[in-house]
Design a protein around this motif. Structure first.
Motif, PDB file in Angstrom:
ATOM      1  N   LYS A 201       0.828  -1.196   0.000  1.00 47.97           N
ATOM      2  CA  LYS A 201       0.000   0.000   0.000  1.00 47.97           C
ATOM      3  C   LYS A 201       0.869   1.256   0.000  1.00 47.97           C
ATOM      4  O   LYS A 201       2.094   1.189  -0.038  1.00 47.97           O
ATOM      5  CB  LYS A 201      -0.943  -0.030   1.195  1.00 47.97           C
ATOM      6  CG  LYS A 201      -1.910  -1.214   1.139  1.00 47.97           C
ATOM      7  CD  LYS A 201      -2.790  -1.295   2.372  1.00 47.97           C
ATOM      8  CE  LYS A 201      -3.700  -2.519   2.303  1.00 47.97           C
ATOM      9  NZ  LYS A 201      -4.523  -2.666   3.530  1.00 47.97           N
ATOM     10  N   LYS A 202       0.229   2.395   0.072  1.00 45.80           N
ATOM     11  CA  LYS A 202       0.875   3.689  -0.157  1.00 45.80           C
ATOM     12  C   LYS A 202       2.096   3.912   0.731  1.00 45.80           C
ATOM     13  O   LYS A 202       3.166   4.312   0.245  1.00 45.80           O
ATOM     14  CB  LYS A 202      -0.149   4.811   0.068  1.00 45.80           C
ATOM     15  CG  LYS A 202       0.404   6.205  -0.223  1.00 45.80           C
ATOM     16  CD  LYS A 202      -0.692   7.245  -0.045  1.00 45.80           C
ATOM     17  CE  LYS A 202      -0.132   8.651  -0.318  1.00 45.80           C
ATOM     18  NZ  LYS A 202      -1.181   9.694  -0.151  1.00 45.80           N
ATOM     19  N   GLU A 203       1.975   3.657   2.024  1.00 44.00           N
ATOM     20  CA  GLU A 203       3.092   3.948   2.932  1.00 44.00           C
ATOM     21  C   GLU A 203       4.289   3.045   2.659  1.00 44.00           C
ATOM     22  O   GLU A 203       5.443   3.480   2.711  1.00 44.00           O
ATOM     23  CB  GLU A 203       2.643   3.797   4.385  1.00 44.00           C
ATOM     24  CG  GLU A 203       3.688   4.304   5.369  1.00 44.00           C
ATOM     25  CD  GLU A 203       3.134   4.502   6.764  1.00 44.00           C
ATOM     26  OE1 GLU A 203       3.946   4.711   7.680  1.00 44.00           O
ATOM     27  OE2 GLU A 203       1.900   4.467   6.936  1.00 44.00           O
ATOM     28  N   ALA A 204       4.029   1.788   2.359  1.00 42.10           N
ATOM     29  CA  ALA A 204       5.118   0.865   2.024  1.00 42.10           C
ATOM     30  C   ALA A 204       5.768   1.249   0.708  1.00 42.10           C
ATOM     31  O   ALA A 204       6.996   1.204   0.566  1.00 42.10           O
ATOM     32  CB  ALA A 204       4.595  -0.562   1.966  1.00 42.10           C
TER      33      ALA A 204
ATOM     34  N   ALA B 280       6.026   4.153  -0.458  1.00 41.20           N
ATOM     35  CA  ALA B 280       6.829   5.355  -0.227  1.00 41.20           C
ATOM     36  C   ALA B 280       8.239   4.989   0.239  1.00 41.20           C
ATOM     37  O   ALA B 280       9.216   5.676  -0.093  1.00 41.20           O
ATOM     38  CB  ALA B 280       6.145   6.251   0.802  1.00 41.20           C
ATOM     39  N   VAL B 281       8.357   3.904   0.997  1.00 44.48           N
ATOM     40  CA  VAL B 281       9.681   3.418   1.415  1.00 44.48           C
ATOM     41  C   VAL B 281      10.478   2.983   0.189  1.00 44.48           C
ATOM     42  O   VAL B 281      11.663   3.313   0.045  1.00 44.48           O
ATOM     43  CB  VAL B 281       9.553   2.251   2.413  1.00 44.48           C
ATOM     44  CG1 VAL B 281      10.927   1.679   2.751  1.00 44.48           C
ATOM     45  CG2 VAL B 281       8.841   2.703   3.676  1.00 44.48           C
TER      46      VAL B 281
ATOM     47  N   THR C   5      12.754   0.057   8.155  1.00 45.78           N
ATOM     48  CA  THR C   5      11.572  -0.727   7.776  1.00 45.78           C
ATOM     49  C   THR C   5      11.263  -1.797   8.818  1.00 45.78           C
ATOM     50  O   THR C   5      10.107  -2.007   9.194  1.00 45.78           O
ATOM     51  CB  THR C   5      11.796  -1.376   6.402  1.00 45.78           C
ATOM     52  OG1 THR C   5      11.963  -0.347   5.425  1.00 45.78           O
ATOM     53  CG2 THR C   5      10.620  -2.261   6.011  1.00 45.78           C
TER      54      THR C   5
ATOM     55  N   ASN D 245       9.470  -0.312  11.775  1.00 46.69           N
ATOM     56  CA  ASN D 245       8.322   0.561  11.473  1.00 46.69           C
ATOM     57  C   ASN D 245       7.018  -0.150  11.839  1.00 46.69           C
ATOM     58  O   ASN D 245       6.495  -0.968  11.083  1.00 46.69           O
ATOM     59  CB  ASN D 245       8.331   0.941   9.993  1.00 46.69           C
ATOM     60  CG  ASN D 245       7.286   1.993   9.657  1.00 46.69           C
ATOM     61  OD1 ASN D 245       6.375   2.263  10.452  1.00 46.69           O
ATOM     62  ND2 ASN D 245       7.413   2.584   8.477  1.00 46.69           N
TER      63      ASN D 245
ATOM     64  N   LYS E 156       4.120   0.995  11.912  1.00 45.55           N
ATOM     65  CA  LYS E 156       2.964   1.432  11.123  1.00 45.55           C
ATOM     66  C   LYS E 156       2.700   0.474   9.954  1.00 45.55           C
ATOM     67  O   LYS E 156       1.618   0.492   9.373  1.00 45.55           O
ATOM     68  CB  LYS E 156       3.190   2.842  10.581  1.00 45.55           C
ATOM     69  CG  LYS E 156       3.258   3.912  11.657  1.00 45.55           C
ATOM     70  CD  LYS E 156       3.484   5.286  11.040  1.00 45.55           C
ATOM     71  CE  LYS E 156       3.572   6.352  12.122  1.00 45.55           C
ATOM     72  NZ  LYS E 156       3.823   7.701  11.548  1.00 45.55           N
ATOM     73  N   LEU E 157       3.710  -0.328   9.635  1.00 47.43           N
ATOM     74  CA  LEU E 157       3.567  -1.292   8.549  1.00 47.43           C
ATOM     75  C   LEU E 157       3.271  -2.672   9.121  1.00 47.43           C
ATOM     76  O   LEU E 157       3.824  -3.062  10.156  1.00 47.43           O
ATOM     77  CB  LEU E 157       4.855  -1.351   7.716  1.00 47.43           C
ATOM     78  CG  LEU E 157       5.269  -0.057   7.006  1.00 47.43           C
ATOM     79  CD1 LEU E 157       6.658  -0.229   6.399  1.00 47.43           C
ATOM     80  CD2 LEU E 157       4.263   0.320   5.937  1.00 47.43           C
TER      81      LEU E 157
ATOM     82  N   GLU F 127       3.989  -6.686   5.152  1.00 47.97           N
ATOM     83  CA  GLU F 127       4.460  -5.557   4.344  1.00 47.97           C
ATOM     84  C   GLU F 127       5.951  -5.326   4.577  1.00 47.97           C
ATOM     85  O   GLU F 127       6.717  -5.112   3.631  1.00 47.97           O
ATOM     86  CB  GLU F 127       3.689  -4.288   4.704  1.00 47.97           C
ATOM     87  CG  GLU F 127       2.288  -4.202   4.143  1.00 47.97           C
ATOM     88  CD  GLU F 127       1.675  -2.848   4.428  1.00 47.97           C
ATOM     89  OE1 GLU F 127       1.327  -2.145   3.464  1.00 47.97           O
ATOM     90  OE2 GLU F 127       1.560  -2.495   5.616  1.00 47.97           O
ATOM     91  N   ARG F 128       6.353  -5.380   5.839  1.00 44.72           N
ATOM     92  CA  ARG F 128       7.767  -5.163   6.153  1.00 44.72           C
ATOM     93  C   ARG F 128       8.635  -6.239   5.509  1.00 44.72           C
ATOM     94  O   ARG F 128       9.699  -5.953   4.951  1.00 44.72           O
ATOM     95  CB  ARG F 128       7.970  -5.161   7.670  1.00 44.72           C
ATOM     96  CG  ARG F 128       7.553  -3.861   8.324  1.00 44.72           C
ATOM     97  CD  ARG F 128       7.828  -3.879   9.806  1.00 44.72           C
ATOM     98  NE  ARG F 128       6.641  -4.227  10.574  1.00 44.72           N
ATOM     99  CZ  ARG F 128       6.642  -4.538  11.855  1.00 44.72           C
ATOM    100  NH1 ARG F 128       7.783  -4.584  12.531  1.00 44.72           N
ATOM    101  NH2 ARG F 128       5.517  -4.813  12.483  1.00 44.72           N
TER     102      ARG F 128
END
Length: 517
Positions: free
Chosen positions: A390-393, A395-396, A420, A423, A425-426, A430-431
């Motif tokens: 998704k968007k936040e991942a 962005a990394v 990462t 993080n 938030k992920l 996702e991480r």
């Protein structure tokens, strides 16, 4: 081919400027890397060059470019001086070992390939062996001779550098002081002139020599890279890599040969010349000529996993000097352990979820070296990994892309792994997917290493592993019996023998690296 999101910029040693990279053929990048002279083991400074080149190629693949990559193996022609003086390094090594040159070349070539495997460096598309291309070199030198760029001396055929107005442009000069360190060969017209063919002396019989229009002998060292790069990549290709020590002489001579052969002053061989800097210890540049040098086996014998050296190299930009010290390599090992532990925790969390199968999901499989050796891009593997992000991942990944695209700025990319992993938030998956994608470039094999594989027994360890395990079991029994004095005594004995007890850790214990002791 997937379009890269961030433009690629490289510092070109030829222009001495940062330039945007565009391949000659948008469907395939053509890359040539100067390989080793196989008269001894590669030292750690040599291996830094191949970690850099592997990272470069991985980055290009990650961004969607297939790569045709050639590395040469020098098994003839390289003298003990990088110019035209001294003995042939291969002949000298064979004489010292009382073996044939062919035996020496094979032994050290295989040792070099073993080092690359231990560093998770994939094979190039083509390994090009110098002695397989002698007739190509003779034909190449004959064309240069016919073009009027040579003269003969008793010692062989020499290239007349005065015929090229821009000779030495890669080094940035061609004044006398620029070639002052080159030893004089009797009869040379100019100190910078170099041998295309070295004729054997009348009373000399070399193990490696061939008949040529200039007599029995062997090719000059510089000739092979011009010949083999052109043969496999064309007269003008995309990127040529090598150590910074090649920039002043060897690569200048390559360019001169290319220009003379083609009759084109613009035919430099490669559009981009990329040079990695030295690995230095506190006594200066690491060099085989010192007589003693550090190899990858030195680290392994000390109980240090070879990928710790890859971490160390990734922590500095390829154009910067990198200091090697016991403190630095042990810090890199600790950094590697923390990464492996953190990835292991993520995998454990996911394995507990019924909807995630970590047995062999497609996106988690290591990239196939056979596909990599054919120069394939990583589009398919990346699409499997990154599709659910998704968007936040994403962005990394964008930040990672920007770092690696700007002259391969890996010291900025590596911390994104640590960021990462921590993080919250992920989501865990996702991480892990982000780590899988980034590690395609960094090459640390993080999803397939485990903590135990980093536990290497130092060569000079005082206890065999069976004795260690027996003492650890005895210590556990003492703890259960609440005999803490005996338990502490066993722990102290293990510590003196180089074993660190890890209470509460699933690994339980590990060897202490003996480096620097």
């Amino acid at each position: 081919m997937a379009k890269p999101s961030a433009p690629i910029l490289f510092f070109n040693s030829l222009s001495k400027e940062m330039e945007p990279f565009k391949p000659i053929d948008p469907e395939r990048v053509r890359l040539y890397s100067c390989g080793p002279t196989v008269y001894n083991f590669a030292h750690l400074g040599n291996l830094r060059a191949y970690i850099f080149t592997d990272s470069l190629r991985r980055m290009l693949n990650w961004k969607g470019y297939p790569v045709n990559h050639v590395i040469n193996i020098t098994d003839v022609g390289h003298l003990t001086s990088d110019t035209d003086t001294g003995d042939d390094k291969m002949e000298a090594a064979a004489n010292r070992a009382h073996k044939t040159i062919w035996e020496i070349a094979r032994f050290y070539t295989e040792a070099f390939w073993g080092d690359l495997k231990n560093l998770n460096i994939f094979s190039p598309t083509i390994w090009s062996i110098a002695t397989d291309h002698i007739q190509d070199m003779i034909a190449f030198a004959r064309k240069i001779e016919a073009s009027g760029f040579t003269y003969q001396l008793e010692s062989g055929l020499y290239f007349d550098t005065s015929r090229l107005k821009e000779y030495g442009m890669l080094a940035g000069h061609r004044e006398e002081e620029g070639v002052g360190r080159i030893e004089t060969v009797v009869g040379k017209k100019h100190p910078a002139d170099f041998a295309l063919w070295r004729r054997s002396a009348p009373d000399e019989k070399r193990q490696m020599e061939w008949m040529s229009p200039w007599g029995a002998g062997a090719p000059g060292w510089h000739l092979e890279c011009s010949v083999m790069s052109m043969k496999y990549l064309g007269e003008q290709f995309d990127i040529h890599t090598g150590g910074i020590d090649h920039r002043e002489i060897h690569h200048c001579n390559e360019i001169a040969q290319n220009q003379a052969f083609t009759g084109n002053a613009q035919a430099t061989g490669a559009n981009f010349w990329l040079h990695n800097n030295f690995l230095v210890d506190r006594s200066g540049k690491m060099s085989k000529s010192k007589g003693t040098f550090l190899t990858l086996s030195t680290l392994i014998d000390a109980g240090i996993h070879p990928l710790a050296y890859r971490v160390l190299c990734l922590s500095a930009h390829y154009r910067s000097e990198l200091e090697f010290s016991p403190e630095n390599i042990l810090a890199a090992l600790t950094r590697l352990k923390r990464l492996v532990i953190a990835v292991g925790h993520l995998k454990s969390r996911l394995e507990k979820k019924a909807d995630v199968d970590l047995d062999k999901p497609d996106w988690l499989r290591p990239y196939d070296e056979r596909s990599y050796s054919k120069g394939a891009p990583l589009d398919y593997q990346r699409s499997l990994i990154e599709a659910p992000l998704k968007k936040e991942a994403l962005a990394v990944l964008e930040r990672f892309d920007q770092a690696i695209s700007h002259d391969l700025m890996l010291p900025q990319a590596l911390p994104l792994l640590e960021e990462t992993l921590s993080n919250k938030k992920l989501q865990p998956e996702e991480r892990l997917r982000l780590i899988a994608s980034m590690d395609m470039v960094l090459g640390l094999n993080l999803l397939h290493l485990d903590r135990a594989s980093l536990n290497i027994r130092p060569k000079n360890a005082l206890l065999p592993e069976n004795n260690v395990l027996a003492l650890l079991e005895e210590r556990q029994n003492m703890r259960k019996a609440k005999d803490f004095a005996a338990s502490d005594a066993i722990r102290a004995r293990l510590s003196e023998a180089g074993i660190e007890v890890l209470d509460g850790d699933p690994l339980g214990w590990e060897w202490k690296p003996q480096w620097g002791d």
